[in-house]
Scaffold this motif. Structure first.
Motif, PDB file in Angstrom:
ATOM      1  N   SER A   1     -10.821   9.015  -5.259  1.00  0.00           N
ATOM      2  CA  SER A   1      -9.592   9.535  -4.684  1.00  0.00           C
ATOM      3  C   SER A   1      -8.719   8.381  -4.191  1.00  0.00           C
ATOM      4  O   SER A   1      -9.105   7.229  -4.229  1.00  0.00           O
ATOM      5  N   ASP A   2      -7.528   8.727  -3.717  1.00  0.00           N
ATOM      6  CA  ASP A   2      -6.571   7.714  -3.325  1.00  0.00           C
ATOM      7  C   ASP A   2      -7.099   6.740  -2.285  1.00  0.00           C
ATOM      8  O   ASP A   2      -6.672   5.610  -2.202  1.00  0.00           O
TER       9      ASP A   2
ATOM     10  N   GLU B   1      -8.122   3.484  -3.670  1.00  0.00           N
ATOM     11  CA  GLU B   1      -7.225   2.639  -4.448  1.00  0.00           C
ATOM     12  C   GLU B   1      -6.981   1.352  -3.668  1.00  0.00           C
ATOM     13  O   GLU B   1      -6.789   1.372  -2.459  1.00  0.00           O
TER      14      GLU B   1
ATOM     15  N   ALA C   1      -5.779   1.670  -9.312  1.00  0.00           N
ATOM     16  CA  ALA C   1      -6.510   2.925  -9.259  1.00  0.00           C
ATOM     17  C   ALA C   1      -7.936   2.641  -9.708  1.00  0.00           C
ATOM     18  O   ALA C   1      -8.165   1.906 -10.650  1.00  0.00           O
TER      19      ALA C   1
ATOM     20  N   GLU D   1       5.032   9.268 -22.148  1.00  0.00           N
ATOM     21  CA  GLU D   1       3.662   9.191 -22.642  1.00  0.00           C
ATOM     22  C   GLU D   1       3.697   9.556 -24.120  1.00  0.00           C
ATOM     23  O   GLU D   1       4.700  10.108 -24.603  1.00  0.00           O
TER      24      GLU D   1
ATOM     25  N   ARG E   1       0.841  -1.199   0.000  1.00  0.00           N
ATOM     26  CA  ARG E   1       0.000   0.000   0.000  1.00  0.00           C
ATOM     27  C   ARG E   1       0.880   1.254   0.000  1.00  0.00           C
ATOM     28  O   ARG E   1       0.629   2.210  -0.730  1.00  0.00           O
ATOM     29  N   GLN E   2       1.951   1.200   0.810  1.00  0.00           N
ATOM     30  CA  GLN E   2       2.853   2.354   0.871  1.00  0.00           C
ATOM     31  C   GLN E   2       3.547   2.596  -0.468  1.00  0.00           C
ATOM     32  O   GLN E   2       3.725   3.713  -0.899  1.00  0.00           O
TER      33      GLN E   2
ATOM     34  N   SER F   1       5.874   2.477 -14.153  1.00  0.00           N
ATOM     35  CA  SER F   1       6.902   3.335 -13.568  1.00  0.00           C
ATOM     36  C   SER F   1       7.951   2.486 -12.853  1.00  0.00           C
ATOM     37  O   SER F   1       9.139   2.782 -12.884  1.00  0.00           O
TER      38      SER F   1
ATOM     39  N   LEU G   1      10.255   6.936 -18.581  1.00  0.00           N
ATOM     40  CA  LEU G   1       8.854   6.545 -18.702  1.00  0.00           C
ATOM     41  C   LEU G   1       8.169   7.648 -19.502  1.00  0.00           C
ATOM     42  O   LEU G   1       8.055   8.775 -19.026  1.00  0.00           O
TER      43      LEU G   1
ATOM     44  N   HIS H   1      -0.759   8.230 -15.883  1.00  0.00           N
ATOM     45  CA  HIS H   1      -0.905   7.832 -14.491  1.00  0.00           C
ATOM     46  C   HIS H   1      -2.326   7.474 -14.098  1.00  0.00           C
ATOM     47  O   HIS H   1      -2.570   7.098 -12.965  1.00  0.00           O
ATOM     48  N   TYR H   2      -3.262   7.584 -15.029  1.00  0.00           N
ATOM     49  CA  TYR H   2      -4.611   7.138 -14.695  1.00  0.00           C
ATOM     50  C   TYR H   2      -4.788   5.652 -15.002  1.00  0.00           C
ATOM     51  O   TYR H   2      -5.774   5.051 -14.623  1.00  0.00           O
TER      52      TYR H   2
ATOM     53  N   TYR I   1      -0.260   1.626 -13.946  1.00  0.00           N
ATOM     54  CA  TYR I   1       0.781   2.656 -13.982  1.00  0.00           C
ATOM     55  C   TYR I   1       1.930   2.346 -13.033  1.00  0.00           C
ATOM     56  O   TYR I   1       3.084   2.597 -13.341  1.00  0.00           O
TER      57      TYR I   1
END
Lengths: 313, 496, 263
Positions: free
Chosen positions: B59-60, B63, B54, B246, B47-48, B234, B244, B225-226, B230
C-alpha cells in the motif's frame, strides 16, 4: 483536445463506486439500528433485506452461509471475496482514482485513499458498535471526497465523477425502496395500512432523510409520504427525481464544454420530463414494484447510453 | 582504492578551488542543523508530490522516496562546455550508428565491428531492420552515465538510448533548491533547467511525420500507474500539456495511430513511449503478450508516427557494444571521441583475456549480456573463491565478459549523520536530439552514494540524489540577465 | 511445375469483436525458382489493407477490420511456377545476413535432448551433416497434423510422441543452430493435392558457397518444385501466416483449409 475515453470512464466509475460504498455503509448502519439498537429487534429479516437491496443475496447464500447480523454485516463491509462489499467498492474506487491520479486534486485523492486505508489489515468488526464505527469512518471520508469534488475545477473531470454518482444514486434509492416496500407489505395488505414505524425510519436513515421528512411532511410517518419523498421530491438529493435532474444538468454541462451530446442526453431529458409529472399516489395505485423495476432498467440503459456517447469502450 | 578520489570542491588540495570558494563558505556558514532542516523539508515535499517508488503489491504507506542531499554539485562553465561537446559528439554517433546498423550497415562492411557482435545480439531487432524513423532520428532522449576522476576527466560508464529516466529528479531537485536555498542562486549564476519540458516538446514536434501540420498530436505512453516511474511519466505529460496514454488508449487503423477520446478517434503523430520494445506491438514483439498496441510497428514502418525513442535502440547502448563506442564515434564523426569510455578489456580478445586473468583482484568483470548486477565480479572486494570461480568462467566463455578497472569516483561534500563529508557521485546528463540538431540540457541527475566509501549510487542500494549546478560565464556587457538565463548553457549543434 | 494454391482461414468468435488487427504473411515473393503468376487475398468483410515488408523481407499485409465481427474468412488463391533447384533458394529478398540466423529464440531454444541429437549427426561436409540431420529427424518422429499447441517450443515438440510439420521445422532449426549452422523457419505450401488443416512449414539452412537450402524433415528430403515459400524468419512466430489481435470478449476458433496441387 477531448479527454481520453479511459480517463472519462475511470472518473465515472470512481463516482459510481464511491457512491455505492457510501450507500452500503448507510444501509448497514440503518440495519444495525433496526435490528440491534431498536427496542423491537427486527431480526434476521432485516439483514436478509439488506442483502436483497444490494442484490447480493444469492452470492451470500452461495457459500452456505446463513443470515445473521454478524455474517451479513461482515459480508457487506469487509468481505473482499465478492464485489458487493464496501471494501471492494473502495478498492475499485481507488484503482480508478489512481488511474486518473493527475486529474484529481490532492484532497480528493487523499479522501479516497484514506477511506481505503480504513480497511487495510482489518480483520472484521466484532459487534454492532464496531460495525457502526467502521461505516461511520467510511461516511466521513465519503463526505470529504464529496467536498473535495465540489472544490475542484468545474470541468469534465468533476462532471464525469458526478454523473457516475447520479446514476448510481438513482439505482440505489430505487432498489432500497423496492425491497423494503415488499418486505413491509404483508401479503394481501394494502399500502397505507399498518405502519411499522421502525422499518420506515430505516429507509429514511439510509437515504439521510429523517430530518428532511419532518420538514416536508407534517402528518407524521406514513408510507405514502416516504414513497413520495424518495420518488418525486427533487428537494431531497437522493430522491429519484433529484438524481434524474442532476443527470440532465451534468450532461448539459458536458455537452456545452465538449460539444458532445446524443442518446444519453435524450434519454435523460425524457426521463426527467416524465418524473416531473409523476405523482407518487398514482404510482402506488398502479403498482410501485413495476414502476421501480422499470426505473432500474431504464437507469441501466442510461448507463450504457452514457458509455456509448462518450466512447468508454 | 589505491589513489585518492578527486574532490569536486577541493580538488586534491585542502582548500576549495577558487571558483568554488563561495560554495565552501555557504557550507561553512550554514549550520548543519539548518541544512538538515531544509533537506527534510525538501523530502517532505517530494513525498507529498508522490515522487515515490511504488513497491509492488504494497500500500501507499510503503512507497519510498529517494533521499535528497541539500549540498549541490557544481560544474564550472569551462568544464561544462567541454563535457557538452563530448556528449553531443557521442549522441550524434549513437544516432548515426542506429541509422547505419538498421540500414546499409557500412560499419560492418568496413570491418570496424565484428558482425557477430551485432547479429548474435538479441538487442539487434531484425523486425526493425530496413525501417526509417521520421527525420532519421533514433535516439531522441539519451541519458549518458558519467563518472569523474579529475577536473576535466569524465568517463562514460553507460549509454542509455532506450527510455532513460530520472529527469523529473533533475527538475524537482532544482525546484527544491530554489525554494530552500535561494541565497545560493544569488552567489552563483546557475543555468536554468526548467525549460526541459518545453525542449522535450519541441523535440517531439520537430520529428513529427512530414505533412502532419503545424500542430502535431504528441502523447506520452506509460505502462500504467503501477510502474515505478509513473510519477515521472505523468509529470512530463502534465508539464508538456500532452495526454498521458496507456496502450489500451491507442488503436492502429490503416497504418495510422489514434487515441480514443470521448469525442472519437484522434490521430497521434508523436509518441514518447516509456514502455520497453517488447511491449510495443504484440503482432511483432512478444506475441504472447496481451500488452501493447497491435499494428504500432506497421504504422511506424509506414512513416505515419514517430516513436521516441525508436524501437531497436537497445543495440546502441548494449554492454557488448559499449566497449566499441570509441571506434563507433571515430567511424561516424571522423575524429577521436572527446569523452572516453572507462578503459575496457574485451575478454574475447586473447591479450585482453590474459591481462584480465592476471589482474582479477583489481578489476570489475561483467557479463556483457548480464543485467542488474548479475554475473559481476568486483575484484577488490571479492573472496578468493569468487575470483577463482570467475577465472574458470572466463576461460570457458571469454567472449561473454568484459573487464574494467575500479575507478576512484569523484566526491562531493554531502550531509551525513556526522556533518558534512565527502561522498562518491556519478552523473546522468540528458541529451535531446530532434530534427534540428542535438542539445545538452545544462544540468542532470547527480546520484550520490550516501554510505561512506561506497561506490554504489543506485537508489535501490542506499543512493541519493543532488541538484547539479551548471555555472554560466559572466554575462557579456550590455546583455541583460534574463536573456542569457534562457539561452545560457544550452549548447546546440546544427544538423545531425 | 505450375502449382495452384487455395488457402482459407476462418475465425469464428463466440462474441462479436469490436476490432480486428491482423498481420498477414500470405503473399509469396519471387525467387530464381519460384515465380508468382497470380495471387489474390480476399477478405469477406469490409477491411482496410496495407501492404509492406517486414525486416526479413517477407511481404506483409496489415488488415484492419471494424466491428462488430463474428466471423471472418481470409481466402488466398493463386498460381506459382516452380522449378527444382535441389532445395537451393536464390534470388529472394535477403535483407539480413546468414549470421543473424544463428541466434536462438524462445521457440527454438534447444534443450539437452536436442543438443545431444544434434551432436549425433555432427561431422562430414556441411551439406552431408544437414542431410543426416534431416533424415534422422524424419526417421525418429511421427508427423501428424493435429490441433496446434500455441507457442509449443522445439524442446516440447522433440519430447512429444507426434509432431506437426511446424514442430519438425523448429527442431531442425534448433539443432542446426547447435551445430553452428544458420537456419530459419519457412512457412509455405507443399503440393500434394490433399486438404490440410494448416499451411506447411519447413526449414532452411545456410551452406557457404551454396546458399540457403530448404529441408523438409517431414519428408526426409530437401525441397523441390513441389514447394512454394511464402515467408521465412527466425521461427514460426516471425513467419506466421496470420498474427492477429482482437478487441472483444469471448473465445475464438480458427479453421484452416489448404490445398496445393499441380494445375
Amino acid at each position: 483536445m477531448q479527454m481520453l475515453s479511459r480517463t472519462a470512464s475511470s472518473l465515472y466509475w470512481l463516482g459510481r463506486y464511491v457512491e455505492r460504498a457510501d450507500f452500503i455503509g448507510r444501509l448497514v448502519e440503518a440495519t444495525v439500528r433496526l435490528d440491534v439498537l431498536s427496542p423491537r429487534p427486527a431480526g434476521d429479516a432485516a439483514w436478509a433485506s439488506a442483502l436483497a437491496v444490494t442484490d447480493t443475496d444469492a452470492a451470500f447464500a452461495a457459500n452456505g452461509r446463513t443470515v445473521g447480523p454478524q455474517e451479513v454485516a461482515r459480508f457487506l463491509t469487509i468481505d473482499g471475496c465478492h464485489p458487493g462489499s464496501i471494501v471492494r467498492c473502495l478498492d475499485m474506487a481507488r484503482n480508478n482514482a489512481r488511474a486518473v491520479r493527475t486529474a484529481l486534486t490532492r484532497e480528493a485523492w487523499t479522501a479516497i485513499n484514506r477511506a481505503w486505508l480504513i480497511f487495510d489489515k482489518r480483520a472484521g468488526p466484532a459487534g454492532p458498535m464496531a460495525t457502526l464505527n467502521l461505516v461511520e469512518a467510511v461516511q466521513t471520508e465519503a463526505r470529504g471526497f464529496e467536498g473535495a469534488i465540489h472544490r475542484m475545477l468545474r470541468n469534465q473531470t468533476t462532471w464525469f465523477i458526478r454523473l457516475g454518482q447520479a446514476v448510481e444514486r438513482a439505482d440505489n434509492t430505487a432498489r432500497l425502496l423496492d425491497v423494503k416496500y415488499h418486505l413491509l407489505l404483508p401479503a394481501g395488505e394494502r399500502v397505507g395500512g399498518v405502519v411499522d414505524r421502525d422499518q420506515w425510519t430505516t429507509i429514511l436513515q439510509t437515504v439521510s432523510a429523517v430530518t428532511a421528512y419532518r420538514w416536508l411532511y407534517s402528518e407524521g410517518l406514513r408510507p405514502a409520504n416516504v414513497i413520495d419523498l424518495l420518488i418525486a421530491r427533487s428537494e431531497l438529493p437522493r430522491s429519484l427525481a433529484a438524481s434524474c435532474e442532476e443527470a440532465v444538468d451534468i450532461l448539459n454541462l458536458l455537452a456545452k464544454r465538449t460539444g458532445l451530446h446524443g442518446e444519453a442526453d435524450r434519454m435523460a431529458r425524457m426521463r426527467q420530463a416524465r418524473m416531473a409529472k409523476t405523482k407518487s399516489g398514482e404510482v402506488i395505485a398502479s403498482g410501485l414494484h413495476e414502476f421501480l423495476k422499470a426505473f432500474i432498467e431504464e437507469n441501466a440503459q442510461m448507463h450504457f447510453a452514457i458509455g456509448r456517447q462518450f466512447k468508454f469502450g | 582504492m589505491g589513489q585518492r578520489a578527486f574532490d569536486e570542491v577541493r580538488g586534491q588540495g585542502a582548500t576549495a578551488r577558487p571558483e568554488l570558494h563561495a560554495l565552501e563558505r555557504w557550507i561553512a556558514e550554514t549550520p548543519p542543523g539548518e541544512l538538515k532542516r531544509r533537506q527534510q523539508s525538501a523530502e517532505a515535499t517530494f513525498r507529498q508530490l508522490g515522487i515515490t517508488f511504488a513497491v509492488y503489491g504494497e500500500s501507499d504507506a510503503s512507497e519510498r522516496i529517494i533521499p535528497f542531499d541539500i549540498v549541490p554539485r557544481v560544474f564550472l562553465p569551462g568544464e561544462w562546455a567541454r563535457l557538452s561537446e563530448g556528449l553531443v559528439q557521442r549522441v550524434e554517433a549513437i544516432n548515426a550508428f542506429l541509422k547505419d546498423i538498421y540500414g546499409p550497415r557500412r560499419i560492418l562492411a568496413e570491418g570496424v565491428l565484428p558482425a557477430d557482435l551485432i547479429f548474435g545480439n538479441p538487442q539487434f531487432r531484425p523486425e526493425i531492420a530496413g525501417l526509417r524513423p521520421p527525420h532519421d532520428v533514433w535516439a531522441h532522449i539519451c541519458g549518458i552515465d558519467l563518472v569523474r576522476t579529475g577536473p576535466d576527466d569524465f568517463f562514460v560508464l553507460e549509454d542509455n538510448a532506450r527510455t532513460p529516466s530520472g529527469v523529473s529528479y533533475m527538475l524537482e531537485n532544482r525546484e527544491a533548491m530554489l525554494r530552500l536555498c535561494p541565497e545560493l542562486f544569488r552567489n552563483f549564476r546557475v543555468a536554468a533547467v526548467d525549460s526541459y519540458p518545453d525542449r522535450l516538446l519541441e523535440t517531439m514536434r520537430s520529428v513529427a511525420p512530414h505533412g502532419r501540420g503545424v500542430n502535431p498530436v504528441c502523447v506520452v505512453l506509460t505502462p500504467g500507474h503501477y510502474n515505478s516511474a509513473y510519477y515521472e511519466h505523468s509529470f512530463l505529460a502534465d508539464s508538456m500539456g500532452v495526454e498521458l496514454v496507456e496502450a489500451a488508449d491507442l488503436v492502429v487503423d490503416d497504418d495510422k495511430v489514434f487515441m480514443r477520446t470521448i469525442g472519437g478517434l484522434v490521430q497521434v503523430d508523436v509518441i514518447y513511449r516509456r514502455v520497453d520494445d517488447d511491449f510495443l506491438d504484440p503482432l511483432v514483439f512478444r506475441p504472447d503478450s496481451m500488452l501493447g498496441v497491435p499494428g504500432l510497428i506497421a504504422a511506424f514502418a509506414a512513416g505515419n508516427v514517430a516513436i521516441l525513442n525508436a524501437p531497436g535502440n537497445g543495440i546502441a547502448d548494449d554492454k557488448a557494444i559499449y566497449s566499441y563506442m570509441p571506434e563507433i564515434v571515430r567511424f561516424y564523426s571522423g575524429g577521436e571521441a572527446k569523452l572516453p569510455n572507462v578503459e575496457t578489456w574485451r575478454c574475447r580478445e586473447p591479450e585482453a583475456l590474459r591481462y584480465t586473468l592476471d589482474h582479477l583482484e583489481q578489476l570489475v568483470v561483467k557479463l556483457v549480456d548480464g543485467s542488474g548486477g548479475y554475473g559481476m565480479l568486483v575484484g577488490p572486494t571479492a573472496s578468493r573463491a569468487e575470483i577463482e570461480a570467475f577465472r574458470a568462467a572466463l576461460i570457458a566463455e571469454p567472449h561473454r565478459y568484459i573487464a574494467q578497472p575500479t575507478l576512484a569516483l569523484s566526491t562531493v561534500p554531502t550531509l551525513s549523520d556526522a556533518g558534512l563529508a565527502p561522498r562518491h557521485v556519478d552523473f546522468r546528463p540528458f541529451v535531446l536530439t530532434g530534427a534540428n540538431g542535438v542539445q545538452v540540457v545544462p544540468g542532470g541527475l547527480t546520484r550520490v552514494a550516501l554510505k561512506e566509501g561506497s561506490l554504489v549510487v543506485n537508489s535501490s542500494q542506499g543512493g541519493g540524489t543532488k541538484d547539479s549546478f551548471v555555472l554560466m560565464d559572466e554575462p557579456e556587457p550590455g546583455q541583460s540577465q534574463s536573456q542569457s538565463q534562457s539561452a545560457g548553457g544550452m549548447s546546440q549543434s546544427q544538423g545531425s | 511445375m505450375r502449382l495452384a494454391i487455395d488457402h482459407r482461414t476462418t475465425y469464428r468468435f463466440s462474441e462479436p469483436q469490436r476490432r480486428l488487427t491482423q498481420l498477414l504473411r500470405l503473399h509469396p515473393g519471387d525467387t530464381s525458382n519460384q515465380t508468382v503468376a497470380g495471387w489474390h487475398v480476399h477478405v469477406d468483410c469490409d477491411a482496410r489493407m496495407r501492404h509492406g515488408r517486414d525486416g526479413f523481407g517477407n511481404h506483409t499485409t496489415m488488415l484492419y477490420v471494424d466491428g462488430p465481427v463474428r466471423e471472418i474468412e481470409i481466402a488466398v488463391s493463386g498460381e506459382v511456377m516452380t522449378s527444382d533447384a535441389g532445395g537451393v533458394v536464390r534470388g529472394g529478398a535477403e535483407p539480413l545476413p546468414p549470421a543473424l540466423f544463428l541466434r536462438f529464440t524462445p521457440l527454438t531454444t534447444p534443450d539437452d535432448a536436442i543438443r545431444a541429437f544434434a551432436e549425433g549427426v555432427r561431422g562430414g561436409t556441411a551439406i552431408e551433416q544437414l542431410h543426416r540431420l534431416n533424415v534422422a529427424l524424419f526417421e525418429r518422429a511421427t508427423v501428424k497434423e493435429m490441433r496446434l499447441v500455441p507457442r509449443r517450443t522445439a524442446a516440447q515438440a522433440f519430447a512429444a510422441d507426434a509432431v506437426t510439420p511446424r514442430g519438425m521445422a523448429h527442431i531442425f532449426v534448433a539443432a542446426a543452430r547447435v551445430l553452428g549452422v544458420p537456419a530459419r523457419y519457412v512457412s509455405g505450401y507443399r503440393s500434394d493435392g490433399a486438404h490440410h488443416s494448416m499451411p506447411h512449414g519447413w526449414a532452411e539452412a545456410w551452406v557457404d558457397d551454396l546458399g540457403w537450402i530448404g529441408f523438409d524433415a517431414t519428408a526426409g528430403l530437401s525441397c523441390d518444385d513441389h514447394y512454394v515459400r511464402v515467408a521465412a524468419a527466425l521461427d514460426h512466430a516471425g513467419a506466421a501466416p496470420v498474427a492477429g489481435s482482437r478487441l472483444g470478449e469471448g473465445t475464438e476458433r480458427m479453421d484452416v483449409d489448404v490445398v496445393a496441387r499441380e494445375s
